[in-house]
Scaffold this motif. Sequence first.
Motif, short mmCIF file in Angstrom:
data_model
loop_
_atom_site.label_atom_id
_atom_site.label_comp_id
_atom_site.label_asym_id
_atom_site.label_seq_id
_atom_site.Cartn_x
_atom_site.Cartn_y
_atom_site.Cartn_z
N MET A 97 126.72 152.58 -14.79
CA MET A 97 127.97 153.28 -15.05
C MET A 97 128.48 153.91 -13.76
SD MET A 97 126.98 154.80 -18.83
CE MET A 97 125.46 155.57 -18.31
N LYS A 98 129.59 153.37 -13.28
CA LYS A 98 130.12 153.79 -11.99
C LYS A 98 131.36 154.64 -12.18
CE LYS A 98 128.38 149.52 -9.88
NZ LYS A 98 128.73 148.30 -9.11
N GLY A 99 131.50 155.64 -11.32
CA GLY A 99 132.66 156.51 -11.42
C GLY A 99 132.58 157.71 -10.49
N HIS A 100 131.38 158.24 -10.29
CA HIS A 100 131.22 159.38 -9.39
C HIS A 100 131.49 158.98 -7.95
CE1 HIS A 100 129.74 162.68 -11.89
NE2 HIS A 100 129.01 161.80 -12.57
N ASP A 101 132.18 159.84 -7.24
CA ASP A 101 132.44 159.64 -5.83
C ASP A 101 131.46 160.50 -5.04
OD1 ASP A 101 133.47 159.07 -3.37
OD2 ASP A 101 135.26 160.32 -3.58
N GLY A 102 130.26 159.97 -4.89
CA GLY A 102 129.20 160.72 -4.23
C GLY A 102 127.96 160.79 -5.12
N PRO A 103 126.89 161.42 -4.63
CA PRO A 103 125.63 161.47 -5.38
C PRO A 103 125.75 162.11 -6.76
CG PRO A 103 125.30 162.17 -3.10
CD PRO A 103 126.78 162.06 -3.31
N VAL A 104 124.94 161.60 -7.68
CA VAL A 104 124.82 162.18 -9.01
C VAL A 104 123.66 163.17 -8.97
CG1 VAL A 104 124.41 161.73 -11.46
CG2 VAL A 104 125.68 160.06 -10.08
#
Length: 399
Positions: free
Chosen positions: A155-162
């Motif tokens: 699941m992609k969407g964050h702009d940077g580390p989770v």
Amino acid sequence: MAIRDVDGRTALQHAKIKGHAECEQAIRTHLEEVMAGRREPAVSEADATATLRDAGSEGAQADAAGELSDTLTAKLDASNSTLLKWRSKRQPPDGQASIEQVYQALSCVYTRSAIHGEGAICVDCHRTEALVATGGADGVVCLYDTPQRKVLAEMKGHDGPVHRVRLHPRKDVAVSAGADASVRLWSTSETRSGSSLLKVMPLHTAAVNDVCIHPGLEYTVSASADGSWKVADLSSGGCVLSVEDAASLGSGGFSCSEIHPDGLILGTGTGTSAKVWDIKSRANVASFDVEQPVSCLSFSENGFYLATGGAEGALKLWDLRKLKNIHTIDVGAPVRSAAFDFSGQFLAAAAGTTSLYETKSWASLAQHKAAASGVSFGAAASLLAAAGPDGKLTLYGSA
């Protein structure tokens, strides 16, 4: 170890409180003492302010004085009452592993899988299902099927580390928090093949370092480097409570957070302090001096203990009934993650390696050399998952 509350009071340290609600009641008793002498909460206006925002759902409005609405207060109280009754009769999960079984099962690795390109930061095991979620430095949230030993969804969407991911124990959703200042809600459908983003919750103005699902299962609670912690409605995604702690900004805001199992108390890490908050009053009612930067914390399921991880290698255990440090484990490296299992019999820590302890004597049961930055127990402590900075997920146990 110095233990203090926000007014330097010590009476609560000597309180004799019994029953399963003793931790919450001790803090609330202290709050009542403070409130009896002043009209404001225990946090001064210079250090903290609290506001409520309309989340577009029933009970989410603030009144003219900025107080919680009666509806939302009633929800929190009802949830707390239910949790306390359930916890007083709580039994270990079916098939709960014994110390001997855990030692044998978790002493070996049965699978190690490359999940993220590099830098898996956090991990969460579903409470009852054979499902693991990971969050990576690549900004991806992954779902992993443990029996099939394969990734079900990316699941992609964050702009940077989770920084944190949590699986809802009853709904097919996952919540993640990231360096991009967002909290995101994801669908984890029955087939999992069509997992997708449900909503973005723009709650903060800086990196969100932690998020958890309230025990009442209707809200999330997030903590950020912007010096605030916020309660949001899972259904609408809107903020229903925002607490800003200006004092934490000098230490980079909040580094971690966790909800007490009874639902009315929040723990946060900021600088070298672990702060305890009364959610309904938004008051910081007690602080623990960890003596080194707090990198993680975890409440035991019985509500009696708090584990704090330090950036200088100390894993400290605090008894919330006595409000004091009862044990310290020197793990020799920064503690990135700590987690109790659902029965409260075991504690795991990620500090470069993965360590496992039993909670009666805090004795070490196992230590694994595989690099780890996040740990989580599966159902009945039959599985221990560790996410590593190399982007790999390591599973210990038989699940």
